[in-house]
Design an enzyme around this catalytic site. Structure first.
Site, PDB file in Angstrom:
ATOM      1  N   LYS A  47      -3.717  -5.633  12.204  1.00 55.83           N
ATOM      2  CA  LYS A  47      -5.140  -5.932  11.992  1.00 55.83           C
ATOM      3  C   LYS A  47      -5.874  -6.016  13.333  1.00 55.83           C
ATOM      4  CE  LYS A  47      -3.551  -5.854   7.966  1.00 55.83           C
ATOM      5  NZ  LYS A  47      -3.669  -6.474   6.695  1.00 55.83           N
TER       6      LYS A  47
HETATM    7  C1  LIG Z   1      -2.840  -6.760   5.533  1.00 56.79           C
HETATM    8  C2  LIG Z   1      -3.567  -7.113   4.334  1.00 56.79           C
HETATM    9  C3  LIG Z   1      -3.257  -8.259   3.599  1.00 56.79           C
HETATM   10  C4  LIG Z   1      -2.079  -9.131   3.914  1.00 56.79           C
HETATM   11  O1  LIG Z   1      -2.193  -9.752   5.156  1.00 56.79           O
HETATM   12  P1  LIG Z   1      -0.964 -10.616   5.710  1.00 56.79           P
HETATM   13  O2  LIG Z   1      -1.572 -11.408   6.826  1.00 56.79           O
HETATM   14  O3  LIG Z   1       0.064  -9.646   6.192  1.00 56.79           O
HETATM   15  O4  LIG Z   1      -0.481 -11.467   4.603  1.00 56.79           O
HETATM   16  C5  LIG Z   1      -4.038  -8.555   2.494  1.00 56.79           C
HETATM   17  N1  LIG Z   1      -5.071  -7.772   2.140  1.00 56.79           N
HETATM   18  C6  LIG Z   1      -5.409  -6.669   2.822  1.00 56.79           C
HETATM   19  C7  LIG Z   1      -6.582  -5.850   2.390  1.00 56.79           C
HETATM   20  C8  LIG Z   1      -4.652  -6.286   3.936  1.00 56.79           C
HETATM   21  O5  LIG Z   1      -4.973  -5.164   4.585  1.00 56.79           O
END
Ligand SMILES: *Cc1c(COP(=O)(O)O)cnc(C)c1O
Length: 381
Positions: free
Chosen positions: A183
């Site tokens: 992210k």
């Molecule tokens: C990556 C992601 C998640 C999960 O995030 P984590 O921190 O890995 O639990 C949830 N929703 C979306 C849209 C994502 O891209």
């Protein structure tokens, strides 16, 4: 052989190392003062009254549904076109996910696609800022607010993106964020739940810590052990001070990260505009994306298909990814596929791919990617 290009790389340097060393030296490594400091800084940056740090975005979504009172008799509208955690969170509270299709340009649910799947059992909507593209949250709330349906924003990819001039997430009742290295900001693993509702925030704070009436920080302040009560079944969804210290440094870098990512996206778009058969994701008119994922759609006119382009990139030692997944195609959710399918979701899932974008990405590296996009047959010719 050219050096390999990754699809994403976190931007970590000496500043994060020093912040970590300071936490280690302090002796307080679990949830404590750094988590509180990160929460405050994040709340300010995202214009959210309350921010509750948690272990990841999946647990933030889970807590959001719990504090909103969603349970077994309820339906929650979600895009299938999202990482599967969006849908899984609904199952954790025993509710039923109901898939809404997405807009072909943004990849996000819209007021129309949501309105089309509402039933008397709908209690919540999880609207995703897919790949960082802001979802039109006001339009969705214009449909759902009068029905007293809670709108949760999954802004896992949304840090640094804006909606009508404000940070995304500010218009939802609850917003979940991710700090996974894929992210925009990273703490290794980590997440945040933001909300305007102080009662929901207070409950989320207790629930993330086993629903203890006395927090670890409060216990530490008092020499005489405090008697604690566990009013409900809680969780261990805590973030550590080690993670939060990294998060504070990362958050300060956010403007630079977003500026560079938008520059890279602009450069891709300028090149892709001139390639028949390729369409690049773009900002919607009501907001700006941090381009957590920069995706292109491979059309009929292009000399090869999506799989062919992925292979050509791999051949040039460039790592790309298939576009966003479709949760309804995975075994736990196949039986929830709507009668008429999810045509836009399926089309985008099958024809899009995600190109490398990261802070340290150089123009030379990007030119290598663009050269393959222009001539996908070049490597084998
Ligand atoms: C990556 C992601 C998640 C999960 O995030 P984590 O921190 O890995 O639990 C949830 N929703 C979306 C849209 C994502 O891209």
């Amino acid at each position: 052989m050219a050096e390999r290009i990754n699809v994403m790389q976190p931007w970590l340097d000496e500043a994060e190392t020093q912040a970590l060393a300071a936490v280690v030296a302090s002796g307080w490594v679990a949830q404590g003062p750094k988590v509180a400091e990160f929460e405050q800084a994040f709340a300010e940056a995202m214009e959210a009254p309350e921010a509750v740090a948690v272990s990841n975005c999946t647990t933030a979504l889970h807590l959001a549904l719990v504090v909103a009172g969603i349970g077994p008799d309820d339906e929650v509208v979600v895009p299938s076109f999202s990482f599967i955690a969006t849908t899984n969170a609904v199952r954790y509270v025993g509710a039923t996910p109901v898939f809404a299709d997405v807009d072909p340009l943004t990849g996000n649910v819209t007021a129309d696609t949501v309105a089309g799947v509402l039933t008397p059992r709908t209690r919540a909507v999880i609207a995703v800022d897919q790949g960082g593209i802001p979802v039109d949250i006001d339009a969705i709330r214009a449909v759902t607010d009068q029905l007293r349906i809670v709108v949760i924003e999954d802004a896992a990819c949304g840090a640094g993106s804006t909606y009508k001039g404000r940070p995304v997430g500010a218009g939802a009742e609850l917003t979940a964020w991710s700090f996974h290295p894929r992210k925009i900001l990273t703490t290794g693993e980590g997440g945040m739940l933001t909300t305007k509702n102080p009662e929901w925030a207070a409950r989320a704070r207790r629930l993330r810590e086993h629903a203890m009436s006395v927090s670890a920080a409060e216990r530490h302040k008092s020499i005489l052990p405090l008697a604690e009560v566990y009013d409900e079944v809680g969780f261990n969804f805590r973030m550590t001070d080690l993670q939060a210290a990294v998060g504070i440094v990362q958050l300060a870098k956010l403007p630079d990260i977003v500026a560079r990512r938008r520059e890279i996206a602009e450069r891709y778009r300028a090149a892709i505009d001139g390639i028949p058969g390729l369409r690049a994701v773009a900002d919607p008119e009501y907001g700006e994306s941090s381009f957590q994922s920069f995706w292109v759609e491979v059309g009929e006119e292009y000399p090869t298909d999506r799989e062919g382009l992925l292979e050509a990139l791999a051949h040039a030692d460039i790592s790309a990814r298939r576009g966003i997944m479709a949760a309804h195609r995975q075994p736990p959710y196949r039986d929830l596929t709507p009668k008429n399918g999810l045509p836009v979701t399926e089309h985008l899932t099958d024809t899009t791919l995600i190109l490398p974008v990261f802070h340290q990405f150089t123009d030379e590296q990007q030119d290598r990617v663009i050269a393959v996009l222009r001539n996908p047959g070049g490597a084998s010719a």
